[in-house]
Design a protein around this motif. Sequence first.
Motif, PDB file in Angstrom:
ATOM      1  N   PRO A 221       0.817  -1.220   0.000  1.00 25.31           N
ATOM      2  CA  PRO A 221       0.000   0.000   0.000  1.00 25.31           C
ATOM      3  C   PRO A 221       0.844   1.260   0.000  1.00 25.31           C
ATOM      4  O   PRO A 221       1.996   1.272   0.441  1.00 25.31           O
ATOM      5  N   GLY A 222       0.241   2.345  -0.506  1.00 27.83           N
ATOM      6  CA  GLY A 222       0.882   3.635  -0.418  1.00 27.83           C
ATOM      7  C   GLY A 222       1.064   4.024   1.037  1.00 27.83           C
ATOM      8  O   GLY A 222       0.184   3.801   1.876  1.00 27.83           O
ATOM      9  N   GLY A 240      -5.632   8.969 -11.331  1.00 23.34           N
ATOM     10  CA  GLY A 240      -5.719   9.496  -9.981  1.00 23.34           C
ATOM     11  C   GLY A 240      -4.402   9.843  -9.335  1.00 23.34           C
ATOM     12  O   GLY A 240      -3.323   9.552  -9.859  1.00 23.34           O
ATOM     13  N   VAL A 241      -4.536  10.478  -8.168  1.00 26.11           N
ATOM     14  CA  VAL A 241      -3.410  10.957  -7.374  1.00 26.11           C
ATOM     15  C   VAL A 241      -3.581  10.475  -5.941  1.00 26.11           C
ATOM     16  O   VAL A 241      -4.641  10.668  -5.339  1.00 26.11           O
ATOM     17  N   VAL A 242      -2.550   9.853  -5.382  1.00 23.13           N
ATOM     18  CA  VAL A 242      -2.631   9.355  -4.005  1.00 23.13           C
ATOM     19  C   VAL A 242      -2.825  10.525  -3.052  1.00 23.13           C
ATOM     20  O   VAL A 242      -2.039  11.477  -3.033  1.00 23.13           O
ATOM     21  N   SER A 243      -3.888  10.425  -2.255  1.00 24.84           N
ATOM     22  CA  SER A 243      -4.191  11.495  -1.315  1.00 24.84           C
ATOM     23  C   SER A 243      -4.205  11.031   0.128  1.00 24.84           C
ATOM     24  O   SER A 243      -3.703  11.722   1.009  1.00 24.84           O
ATOM     25  N   THR A 244      -4.775   9.853   0.392  1.00 25.92           N
ATOM     26  CA  THR A 244      -4.941   9.420   1.783  1.00 25.92           C
ATOM     27  C   THR A 244      -4.638   7.940   1.952  1.00 25.92           C
ATOM     28  O   THR A 244      -4.628   7.155   1.001  1.00 25.92           O
ATOM     29  N   ILE A 245      -4.406   7.553   3.196  1.00 25.11           N
ATOM     30  CA  ILE A 245      -4.290   6.152   3.576  1.00 25.11           C
ATOM     31  C   ILE A 245      -5.352   5.859   4.614  1.00 25.11           C
ATOM     32  O   ILE A 245      -5.582   6.651   5.529  1.00 25.11           O
ATOM     33  N   GLY A 252      -4.707   0.156   5.136  1.00 29.86           N
ATOM     34  CA  GLY A 252      -3.815   0.091   3.998  1.00 29.86           C
ATOM     35  C   GLY A 252      -4.457   0.436   2.681  1.00 29.86           C
ATOM     36  O   GLY A 252      -3.770   0.560   1.670  1.00 29.86           O
ATOM     37  N   GLU A 253      -5.769   0.593   2.657  1.00 29.10           N
ATOM     38  CA  GLU A 253      -6.445   1.017   1.435  1.00 29.10           C
ATOM     39  C   GLU A 253      -6.141   2.495   1.200  1.00 29.10           C
ATOM     40  O   GLU A 253      -6.122   3.288   2.136  1.00 29.10           O
TER      41      GLU A 253
END
Length: 289
Positions: A221-222, A240-245, A252-253
């Motif tokens: 996960p990111g 898309g752009v990774v913003s949150t965990i 981990g999503e």
Amino acid sequence: MKISGHRFLALATVALATVAGATVTTTSTASGASRWAPAESATITPGVQMMTKGAQCTGNFVYTDGSGRTYVGYAAHCAGKGEATDTDGCSTASYPLGTRVSFVSGASLATAGETLGHGTLVYSSWLTMHRLGTRSTNTCAYNDLALVRVDAADVRKVNPSVPFWGGPTGLRTGGLTEGDQVFSYGSSSLRAGITALSPKTGVSTGDAGGGWSHNVYTATPGIPGDSGSGFLDADGKAFGVVSTIAIAPVPGENGIGDLAKELAFAQAHSGIGGLRLVKGTEPFSGLGG
């Protein structure tokens, strides 16, 4: 999920309101590939580490405008002044436009890494929403894109291809179906320089907010430091752009902001004429490079 004191962002669960009135475009590299550094030797690419006031994030994609200037995108919260859980872009303070950003390689907890080049923060969705007086809870929560204009002296180091995977082949403008395969490349300094952990693949676990947010789960996960990194669909299109965990319900999503909508907002309000995503010079392969 910028790294600043090793803090984690909480996953916001509200949806973005629809942004209308902007046409999202991409630009092909077929007729202008010579503009870019060869992919094998380029040092500023999607997935590059970006340092802002000591906070580390990851670049997503390369963009250009009608004047031919070059930009690298990351998450607006990467230039935010708030705590890790402050995900509301309309109420959280940010560093101003004009803030200097460094492109870095090999940064970890043990070393600052090698500086590859520099750029200037020229667009932040958070600052723009402040200026516009945006009050929509949904828009404020998920509109999380910023652009750093690469210094003229460093443009020769840039290639728009995503390492390992290739692409992007274009911009996805529709939602994802649960189970759709997705691909990413993150460069968190928490991985101690282990680049084998940077390429990630996984699946969509469903859209939220009418397509403004995409939830994904990847085998690795990111994590903090991956914020801002880009995601590709099974056709190599940027979505898309990774913003949150997420902490719950699925640890981990990752929450992935919809790039088409974020870019449309930027095109409508940034004042950057002809702003568009640049396609990669390298072909996309879901098997990796």
